[in-house]
Design an enzyme around this catalytic site. Sequence first.
Site, PDB file in Angstrom:
ATOM      1  N   HIS A   1      13.348   3.416   2.631  1.00  0.00           N
ATOM      2  CA  HIS A   1      14.334   4.415   2.236  1.00  0.00           C
ATOM      3  C   HIS A   1      15.604   4.282   3.077  1.00  0.00           C
ATOM      4  O   HIS A   1      15.592   3.690   4.158  1.00  0.00           O
ATOM      5  CB  HIS A   1      13.735   5.814   2.369  1.00  0.00           C
ATOM      6  CG  HIS A   1      12.556   6.033   1.464  1.00  0.00           C
ATOM      7  ND1 HIS A   1      11.247   5.877   1.887  1.00  0.00           N
ATOM      8  CD2 HIS A   1      12.492   6.366   0.156  1.00  0.00           C
ATOM      9  CE1 HIS A   1      10.425   6.115   0.882  1.00  0.00           C
ATOM     10  NE2 HIS A   1      11.153   6.412  -0.186  1.00  0.00           N
TER      11      HIS A   1
ATOM     12  N   ASP B   1      10.202   3.660   8.745  1.00  0.00           N
ATOM     13  CA  ASP B   1      10.376   3.547   7.300  1.00  0.00           C
ATOM     14  C   ASP B   1      11.554   2.597   7.049  1.00  0.00           C
ATOM     15  O   ASP B   1      12.717   2.958   7.255  1.00  0.00           O
ATOM     16  CB  ASP B   1      10.672   4.923   6.703  1.00  0.00           C
ATOM     17  CG  ASP B   1      10.869   4.895   5.188  1.00  0.00           C
ATOM     18  OD1 ASP B   1      11.009   3.797   4.617  1.00  0.00           O
ATOM     19  OD2 ASP B   1      10.908   5.984   4.585  1.00  0.00           O
TER      20      ASP B   1
ATOM     21  N   SER C   1      11.421   7.300  -5.310  1.00  0.00           N
ATOM     22  CA  SER C   1      12.160   8.037  -4.297  1.00  0.00           C
ATOM     23  C   SER C   1      13.422   7.318  -3.837  1.00  0.00           C
ATOM     24  O   SER C   1      14.356   7.949  -3.337  1.00  0.00           O
ATOM     25  CB  SER C   1      11.258   8.338  -3.092  1.00  0.00           C
ATOM     26  OG  SER C   1      10.661   7.144  -2.606  1.00  0.00           O
TER      27      SER C   1
END
Length: 416
Positions: free
Chosen positions: A390, A387, A147
Amino acid sequence: MTKQVSLDRRLQSLFPVALASLLVLGTTRLFLDTLKSNHSFVFQLYGRQRGKAERPAVIVSPEDRIDESCNVFEGNWVWNNESGPPHYTEESCPYLVKQVTCQKNGRPDSYYKNWRWQPNDCNLPRFDALKLLQILRGKRLMFVGDSVQRGQFESMVCMVQSILRQGKKSLQRVPPRKIFKIKEFDASIEYYWAPFIVESISDHATKHTVLKRLVKLDSIAKHGKHWEGVDILVFESYVWWMHKPTINATYGAPNDVQEYNVTTAYKLALQTWAEWLESSINPERQKVFFMSMSPTHLWSWEWRPGSDENCYNESYPIQGSYWGTGSNTKIMDIIDDTLQDLKVKVTFLNITQLSEYRKDAHTSVYGERKGKLLTKEQRSDPKNFADCIHWCLPGVPDTWNEILYAHLLKGHQNFL
Protein backbone atom coordinates in the site's frame (compact mmCIF):
# COMPACT_ATOMS: atom_id res chain seq x y z
CA MET A 1 -73.51 62.37 -36.06
CA THR A 2 -72.09 61.27 -39.38
CA LYS A 3 -68.55 61.95 -38.11
CA GLN A 4 -69.19 59.83 -34.99
CA VAL A 5 -70.39 56.87 -37.07
CA SER A 6 -67.37 57.16 -39.30
CA LEU A 7 -65.04 57.16 -36.28
CA ASP A 8 -66.76 54.13 -34.78
CA ARG A 9 -66.38 52.22 -38.03
CA ARG A 10 -62.70 53.01 -38.22
CA LEU A 11 -62.18 51.88 -34.63
CA GLN A 12 -64.06 48.66 -35.39
CA SER A 13 -61.89 48.05 -38.42
CA LEU A 14 -58.75 48.52 -36.29
CA PHE A 15 -59.94 46.12 -33.57
CA PRO A 16 -59.13 42.87 -35.46
CA VAL A 17 -55.67 44.26 -36.26
CA ALA A 18 -55.05 45.15 -32.60
CA LEU A 19 -56.36 41.78 -31.45
CA ALA A 20 -54.16 39.97 -33.93
CA SER A 21 -51.17 42.00 -32.76
CA LEU A 22 -51.87 41.12 -29.13
CA LEU A 23 -52.18 37.45 -30.02
CA VAL A 24 -48.89 37.55 -31.90
CA LEU A 25 -47.15 39.31 -29.01
CA GLY A 26 -48.60 36.86 -26.51
CA THR A 27 -47.62 33.85 -28.57
CA THR A 28 -44.13 35.27 -29.05
CA ARG A 29 -43.81 35.92 -25.30
CA LEU A 30 -44.98 32.39 -24.50
CA PHE A 31 -42.52 30.97 -27.05
CA LEU A 32 -39.63 32.97 -25.60
CA ASP A 33 -40.55 31.96 -22.04
CA THR A 34 -40.56 28.34 -23.18
CA LEU A 35 -37.15 28.77 -24.75
CA LYS A 36 -35.81 30.09 -21.44
CA SER A 37 -37.16 27.12 -19.54
CA ASN A 38 -34.54 24.76 -18.08
CA HIS A 39 -36.25 21.88 -19.86
CA SER A 40 -36.17 23.48 -23.29
CA PHE A 41 -33.84 21.86 -25.79
CA VAL A 42 -32.94 25.30 -27.10
CA PHE A 43 -32.21 26.52 -23.56
CA GLN A 44 -29.94 23.55 -23.01
CA LEU A 45 -27.96 24.64 -26.04
CA TYR A 46 -28.03 28.43 -25.81
CA GLY A 47 -29.63 29.98 -22.77
CA ARG A 48 -30.33 29.90 -19.07
CA GLN A 49 -33.26 30.83 -16.90
CA ARG A 50 -32.91 34.00 -14.85
CA GLY A 51 -32.29 33.38 -11.19
CA LYS A 52 -30.78 29.94 -11.81
CA ALA A 53 -27.12 29.16 -11.27
CA GLU A 54 -25.20 29.37 -14.51
CA ARG A 55 -23.31 26.26 -15.60
CA PRO A 56 -20.11 27.44 -17.23
CA ALA A 57 -18.93 25.55 -20.27
CA VAL A 58 -15.95 23.27 -19.81
CA ILE A 59 -13.31 24.42 -22.26
CA VAL A 60 -10.24 22.22 -22.62
CA SER A 61 -7.45 24.15 -24.29
CA PRO A 62 -4.90 22.53 -26.63
CA GLU A 63 -2.28 22.98 -23.89
CA ASP A 64 -4.37 20.79 -21.59
CA ARG A 65 -4.51 17.88 -24.02
CA ILE A 66 -1.73 15.31 -24.04
CA ASP A 67 -0.53 14.65 -27.56
CA GLU A 68 -1.08 11.26 -29.16
CA SER A 69 2.67 10.96 -29.74
CA CYS A 70 3.57 11.45 -26.08
CA ASN A 71 3.84 8.47 -23.74
CA VAL A 72 3.04 9.90 -20.31
CA PHE A 73 4.13 6.63 -18.69
CA GLU A 74 7.79 7.07 -19.64
CA GLY A 75 9.74 9.65 -17.66
CA ASN A 76 11.41 10.43 -14.35
CA TRP A 77 10.56 11.48 -10.83
CA VAL A 78 11.86 15.00 -10.21
CA TRP A 79 12.09 16.88 -6.94
CA ASN A 80 9.02 19.08 -6.68
CA ASN A 81 10.50 22.43 -5.67
CA GLU A 82 8.64 24.58 -8.22
CA SER A 83 4.98 23.62 -8.53
CA GLY A 84 4.19 23.92 -4.84
CA PRO A 85 2.95 21.49 -2.17
CA PRO A 86 0.82 18.36 -2.79
CA HIS A 87 -2.82 18.78 -3.77
CA TYR A 88 -3.87 18.17 -0.16
CA THR A 89 -2.48 17.19 3.24
CA GLU A 90 -3.46 14.54 5.76
CA GLU A 91 -4.91 17.31 7.92
CA SER A 92 -6.91 18.98 5.13
CA CYS A 93 -8.67 15.80 3.96
CA PRO A 94 -10.94 14.07 6.48
CA TYR A 95 -11.69 11.15 4.16
CA LEU A 96 -8.39 9.25 4.47
CA VAL A 97 -8.31 5.95 6.35
CA LYS A 98 -5.59 5.35 8.94
CA GLN A 99 -3.91 2.80 6.70
CA VAL A 100 -2.51 5.56 4.46
CA THR A 101 -1.88 8.53 6.80
CA CYS A 102 1.79 7.70 7.30
CA GLN A 103 2.89 10.92 9.03
CA LYS A 104 -0.01 10.88 11.47
CA ASN A 105 1.01 7.29 12.18
CA GLY A 106 4.57 8.30 13.07
CA ARG A 107 6.62 8.36 9.87
CA PRO A 108 9.47 10.81 10.59
CA ASP A 109 10.18 11.98 7.02
CA SER A 110 7.94 13.54 4.37
CA TYR A 111 10.21 13.37 1.33
CA TYR A 112 7.86 10.91 -0.38
CA LYS A 113 5.32 13.74 -0.84
CA ASN A 114 7.64 15.97 -2.82
CA TRP A 115 8.37 14.05 -6.00
CA ARG A 116 6.64 14.93 -9.26
CA TRP A 117 6.32 12.64 -12.26
CA GLN A 118 7.76 14.22 -15.41
CA PRO A 119 7.12 12.46 -18.75
CA ASN A 120 10.06 12.52 -21.16
CA ASP A 121 8.45 14.25 -24.12
CA CYS A 122 5.56 16.30 -22.75
CA ASN A 123 4.01 17.69 -19.59
CA LEU A 124 1.01 16.42 -17.70
CA PRO A 125 -1.68 19.13 -17.52
CA ARG A 126 -1.78 20.81 -14.15
CA PHE A 127 -4.59 19.26 -12.11
CA ASP A 128 -7.59 21.59 -11.83
CA ALA A 129 -10.20 20.32 -9.37
CA LEU A 130 -12.90 22.69 -10.62
CA LYS A 131 -12.41 21.67 -14.23
CA LEU A 132 -12.61 17.99 -13.30
CA LEU A 133 -15.82 18.57 -11.35
CA GLN A 134 -17.30 20.43 -14.31
CA ILE A 135 -16.49 17.43 -16.51
CA LEU A 136 -18.08 15.16 -13.90
CA ARG A 137 -21.24 17.26 -13.59
CA GLY A 138 -24.22 14.91 -13.50
CA LYS A 139 -21.96 11.87 -13.72
CA ARG A 140 -20.61 8.98 -11.65
CA LEU A 141 -16.93 8.06 -11.48
CA MET A 142 -16.32 4.64 -9.93
CA PHE A 143 -13.07 2.90 -8.94
CA VAL A 144 -13.39 -0.91 -8.85
CA GLY A 145 -10.79 -3.17 -7.25
CA ASP A 146 -8.93 -3.94 -4.04
CA SER A 147 -7.47 -1.78 -1.25
CA VAL A 148 -4.82 -0.33 -3.59
CA GLN A 149 -7.68 0.92 -5.74
CA ARG A 150 -9.37 2.24 -2.62
CA GLY A 151 -6.24 4.34 -2.09
CA GLN A 152 -6.65 5.82 -5.56
CA PHE A 153 -10.30 6.56 -4.78
CA GLU A 154 -9.37 8.34 -1.54
CA SER A 155 -6.65 10.25 -3.37
CA MET A 156 -9.15 11.51 -5.96
CA VAL A 157 -11.67 12.51 -3.29
CA CYS A 158 -8.97 14.45 -1.45
CA MET A 159 -7.81 16.16 -4.65
CA VAL A 160 -11.26 17.69 -5.27
CA GLN A 161 -12.94 18.04 -1.88
CA SER A 162 -11.14 21.19 -0.68
CA ILE A 163 -12.92 23.43 -3.22
CA LEU A 164 -16.37 22.21 -2.13
CA ARG A 165 -18.40 24.03 0.51
CA GLN A 166 -19.33 22.38 3.77
CA GLY A 167 -22.73 20.76 3.52
CA LYS A 168 -22.31 20.25 -0.22
CA LYS A 169 -20.22 17.09 0.09
CA SER A 170 -20.62 13.81 1.96
CA LEU A 171 -19.14 10.33 2.19
CA GLN A 172 -21.50 7.38 2.50
CA ARG A 173 -20.55 3.77 3.17
CA VAL A 174 -22.90 1.34 1.48
CA PRO A 175 -20.88 -1.92 1.43
CA PRO A 176 -19.30 -2.93 -0.84
CA ARG A 177 -19.33 0.72 -1.98
CA LYS A 178 -18.10 4.04 -0.71
CA ILE A 179 -19.86 7.03 -2.27
CA PHE A 180 -18.53 10.59 -2.15
CA LYS A 181 -21.45 12.80 -3.17
CA ILE A 182 -20.86 16.23 -4.68
CA LYS A 183 -24.17 18.05 -4.35
CA GLU A 184 -23.35 21.23 -6.28
CA PHE A 185 -22.36 19.23 -9.34
CA ASP A 186 -24.91 16.41 -8.99
CA ALA A 187 -21.93 14.05 -9.23
CA SER A 188 -20.30 11.25 -7.27
CA ILE A 189 -16.89 9.62 -6.92
CA GLU A 190 -17.31 6.02 -5.80
CA TYR A 191 -15.34 2.95 -4.79
CA TYR A 192 -16.48 -0.65 -5.20
CA TRP A 193 -14.67 -3.49 -3.42
CA ALA A 194 -14.00 -6.37 -5.85
CA PRO A 195 -10.42 -7.64 -5.36
CA PHE A 196 -10.67 -10.16 -8.22
CA ILE A 197 -13.15 -8.16 -10.36
CA VAL A 198 -15.11 -11.42 -10.76
CA GLU A 199 -16.94 -12.87 -7.76
CA SER A 200 -15.12 -14.62 -4.92
CA ILE A 201 -15.55 -15.59 -1.28
CA SER A 202 -13.53 -12.44 -0.45
CA ASP A 203 -16.18 -10.00 -1.63
CA HIS A 204 -17.32 -8.86 1.82
CA ALA A 205 -16.17 -5.26 2.24
CA THR A 206 -14.57 -5.82 5.66
CA LYS A 207 -14.61 -9.54 6.48
CA HIS A 208 -12.18 -11.08 4.01
CA THR A 209 -8.87 -12.88 4.01
CA VAL A 210 -6.33 -13.42 1.27
CA LEU A 211 -5.30 -16.80 2.72
CA LYS A 212 -8.52 -18.66 1.84
CA ARG A 213 -9.00 -17.45 -1.69
CA LEU A 214 -11.72 -19.03 -3.79
CA VAL A 215 -12.58 -17.28 -7.05
CA LYS A 216 -15.63 -17.83 -9.25
CA LEU A 217 -14.00 -17.28 -12.62
CA ASP A 218 -17.19 -17.23 -14.68
CA SER A 219 -19.37 -15.21 -12.28
CA ILE A 220 -19.63 -11.43 -12.36
CA ALA A 221 -23.34 -10.58 -12.40
CA LYS A 222 -23.59 -9.68 -8.69
CA HIS A 223 -20.85 -7.10 -9.14
CA GLY A 224 -21.89 -6.01 -12.59
CA LYS A 225 -25.35 -4.83 -11.57
CA HIS A 226 -23.63 -2.13 -9.47
CA TRP A 227 -21.52 -0.98 -12.43
CA GLU A 228 -24.31 -0.66 -14.98
CA GLY A 229 -24.83 2.89 -16.17
CA VAL A 230 -21.77 4.29 -14.39
CA ASP A 231 -20.31 7.02 -16.60
CA ILE A 232 -16.61 6.44 -15.88
CA LEU A 233 -15.35 3.06 -14.64
CA VAL A 234 -11.75 2.54 -13.48
CA PHE A 235 -10.85 -1.13 -12.89
CA GLU A 236 -7.83 -2.67 -11.13
CA SER A 237 -7.04 -6.20 -9.94
CA TYR A 238 -3.67 -7.75 -9.24
CA VAL A 239 -2.22 -8.17 -5.73
CA TRP A 240 -4.87 -10.58 -4.47
CA TRP A 241 -4.06 -12.96 -7.29
CA MET A 242 -0.37 -13.17 -6.42
CA HIS A 243 -0.37 -14.67 -2.92
CA LYS A 244 0.67 -18.07 -4.34
CA PRO A 245 1.42 -19.44 -7.85
CA THR A 246 -1.86 -21.35 -7.73
CA ILE A 247 -5.39 -20.44 -6.69
CA ASN A 248 -8.58 -22.35 -5.89
CA ALA A 249 -11.39 -21.49 -8.27
CA THR A 250 -14.58 -22.65 -9.95
CA TYR A 251 -15.42 -22.39 -13.63
CA GLY A 252 -18.67 -23.77 -14.97
CA ALA A 253 -19.95 -26.05 -12.19
CA PRO A 254 -20.24 -23.84 -9.04
CA ASN A 255 -19.26 -26.69 -6.70
CA ASP A 256 -16.36 -28.03 -8.74
CA VAL A 257 -13.40 -26.41 -6.99
CA GLN A 258 -10.08 -26.90 -8.75
CA GLU A 259 -6.56 -25.59 -8.34
CA TYR A 260 -5.58 -23.29 -11.20
CA ASN A 261 -2.31 -21.73 -12.16
CA VAL A 262 -2.76 -18.02 -11.34
CA THR A 263 -2.08 -16.80 -14.85
CA THR A 264 -4.62 -19.25 -16.31
CA ALA A 265 -7.21 -18.19 -13.73
CA TYR A 266 -6.51 -14.50 -14.34
CA LYS A 267 -7.02 -14.95 -18.09
CA LEU A 268 -10.36 -16.69 -17.56
CA ALA A 269 -11.48 -13.97 -15.13
CA LEU A 270 -10.63 -11.21 -17.61
CA GLN A 271 -12.53 -13.06 -20.32
CA THR A 272 -15.60 -13.05 -18.07
CA TRP A 273 -15.09 -9.32 -17.42
CA ALA A 274 -14.67 -8.64 -21.15
CA GLU A 275 -17.93 -10.44 -21.94
CA TRP A 276 -19.71 -8.33 -19.31
CA LEU A 277 -18.29 -5.13 -20.85
CA GLU A 278 -19.41 -6.01 -24.34
CA SER A 279 -22.94 -6.85 -23.19
CA SER A 280 -23.39 -4.02 -20.69
CA ILE A 281 -21.36 -0.94 -21.67
CA ASN A 282 -22.71 1.81 -23.90
CA PRO A 283 -19.55 3.21 -25.54
CA GLU A 284 -21.42 6.35 -26.61
CA ARG A 285 -21.82 7.56 -23.03
CA GLN A 286 -19.54 5.45 -20.83
CA LYS A 287 -15.76 5.47 -20.49
CA VAL A 288 -13.77 2.50 -19.17
CA PHE A 289 -10.20 2.50 -17.85
CA PHE A 290 -8.01 -0.35 -16.63
CA MET A 291 -5.12 0.32 -14.25
CA SER A 292 -2.03 -1.83 -14.65
CA MET A 293 -0.62 -3.59 -11.60
CA SER A 294 0.62 -1.62 -8.65
CA PRO A 295 4.16 -2.85 -7.90
CA THR A 296 5.46 -4.14 -4.58
CA HIS A 297 8.89 -3.53 -3.02
CA LEU A 298 9.30 -6.55 -0.78
CA TRP A 299 12.97 -7.36 -1.37
CA SER A 300 15.64 -4.66 -1.12
CA TRP A 301 18.28 -6.84 -2.80
CA GLU A 302 16.54 -6.05 -6.10
CA TRP A 303 17.60 -2.39 -5.99
CA ARG A 304 20.45 -2.66 -3.46
CA PRO A 305 22.37 -5.88 -4.16
CA GLY A 306 23.63 -7.69 -1.08
CA SER A 307 20.95 -6.32 1.27
CA ASP A 308 18.24 -8.39 2.92
CA GLU A 309 15.50 -5.90 3.79
CA ASN A 310 12.43 -4.35 2.17
CA CYS A 311 10.89 -0.89 1.64
CA TYR A 312 11.32 0.09 5.30
CA ASN A 313 13.38 3.24 5.91
CA GLU A 314 13.63 4.05 2.21
CA SER A 315 13.46 7.81 1.50
CA TYR A 316 14.31 8.23 -2.18
CA PRO A 317 13.12 6.77 -5.48
CA ILE A 318 15.15 4.19 -7.39
CA GLN A 319 17.40 5.79 -10.01
CA GLY A 320 18.00 4.17 -13.37
CA SER A 321 16.12 1.34 -15.05
CA TYR A 322 14.33 -1.04 -12.68
CA TRP A 323 11.63 -3.73 -12.81
CA GLY A 324 10.89 -5.70 -9.67
CA THR A 325 10.13 -9.40 -9.58
CA GLY A 326 6.83 -8.59 -7.86
CA SER A 327 5.43 -7.31 -11.17
CA ASN A 328 4.35 -10.26 -13.28
CA THR A 329 4.95 -9.68 -17.00
CA LYS A 330 2.69 -12.64 -17.92
CA ILE A 331 -0.19 -10.84 -16.23
CA MET A 332 0.66 -7.71 -18.23
CA ASP A 333 0.54 -9.76 -21.44
CA ILE A 334 -2.86 -11.21 -20.51
CA ILE A 335 -4.27 -7.72 -19.92
CA ASP A 336 -2.84 -6.49 -23.22
CA ASP A 337 -4.28 -9.43 -25.17
CA THR A 338 -7.69 -9.07 -23.54
CA LEU A 339 -7.97 -5.35 -24.24
CA GLN A 340 -6.86 -5.74 -27.86
CA ASP A 341 -9.61 -8.29 -28.52
CA LEU A 342 -12.35 -6.13 -26.98
CA LYS A 343 -14.99 -4.51 -29.15
CA VAL A 344 -15.51 -1.89 -26.41
CA LYS A 345 -12.78 0.71 -26.03
CA VAL A 346 -10.89 0.44 -22.74
CA THR A 347 -8.07 2.89 -22.00
CA PHE A 348 -5.11 1.14 -20.38
CA LEU A 349 -3.29 3.25 -17.79
CA ASN A 350 0.14 1.63 -17.48
CA ILE A 351 1.30 3.03 -14.14
CA THR A 352 3.49 0.02 -13.24
CA GLN A 353 6.88 1.23 -14.45
CA LEU A 354 6.61 4.75 -13.04
CA SER A 355 5.49 3.29 -9.69
CA GLU A 356 8.33 0.74 -9.69
CA TYR A 357 10.81 3.51 -8.92
CA ARG A 358 8.96 4.56 -5.75
CA LYS A 359 10.31 2.16 -3.14
CA ASP A 360 10.17 5.11 -0.72
CA ALA A 361 6.41 5.75 -0.87
CA HIS A 362 4.84 2.69 0.80
CA THR A 363 3.18 2.72 4.21
CA SER A 364 5.89 0.40 5.56
CA VAL A 365 5.48 0.19 9.37
CA TYR A 366 3.36 3.35 9.47
CA GLY A 367 0.10 1.71 8.47
CA GLU A 368 -2.36 -0.82 9.85
CA ARG A 369 -2.47 -4.56 10.29
CA LYS A 370 -5.91 -6.14 10.66
CA GLY A 371 -7.50 -2.74 11.24
CA LYS A 372 -5.09 -1.61 13.96
CA LEU A 373 -1.96 0.49 13.87
CA LEU A 374 1.21 -1.50 14.40
CA THR A 375 2.47 -1.73 17.97
CA LYS A 376 5.91 -0.50 19.01
CA GLU A 377 7.15 -4.10 19.02
CA GLN A 378 5.80 -4.75 15.51
CA ARG A 379 7.40 -1.56 14.16
CA SER A 380 10.72 -2.72 15.51
CA ASP A 381 10.44 -5.80 13.28
CA PRO A 382 10.02 -4.31 9.77
CA LYS A 383 11.21 -7.46 8.05
CA ASN A 384 8.00 -9.18 9.14
CA PHE A 385 5.58 -6.25 9.51
CA ALA A 386 6.46 -3.58 6.92
CA ASP A 387 3.71 -3.08 4.34
CA CYS A 388 5.43 -2.65 0.97
CA ILE A 389 2.20 -2.94 -1.03
CA HIS A 390 0.00 0.00 0.00
CA TRP A 391 0.97 3.65 -0.55
CA CYS A 392 1.10 6.65 1.76
CA LEU A 393 -1.21 9.56 0.93
CA PRO A 394 -0.54 12.14 -0.30
CA GLY A 395 1.71 10.15 -2.59
CA VAL A 396 2.04 8.01 -5.70
CA PRO A 397 -1.74 7.43 -6.29
CA ASP A 398 -2.09 11.20 -6.76
CA THR A 399 0.06 10.84 -9.88
CA TRP A 400 -2.15 8.00 -11.12
CA ASN A 401 -5.10 10.38 -10.80
CA GLU A 402 -3.24 13.17 -12.58
CA ILE A 403 -2.78 10.77 -15.49
CA LEU A 404 -6.45 9.72 -15.35
CA TYR A 405 -7.39 13.42 -15.32
CA ALA A 406 -5.19 14.02 -18.38
CA HIS A 407 -7.03 11.27 -20.28
CA LEU A 408 -10.43 12.67 -19.26
CA LEU A 409 -9.37 16.06 -20.60
CA LYS A 410 -8.09 14.44 -23.76
CA GLY A 411 -11.44 12.72 -24.35
CA HIS A 412 -13.57 15.77 -23.55
CA GLN A 413 -15.38 17.42 -26.44
CA ASN A 414 -15.66 21.21 -26.24
CA PHE A 415 -19.11 22.52 -27.16
CA LEU A 416 -19.13 25.97 -28.69
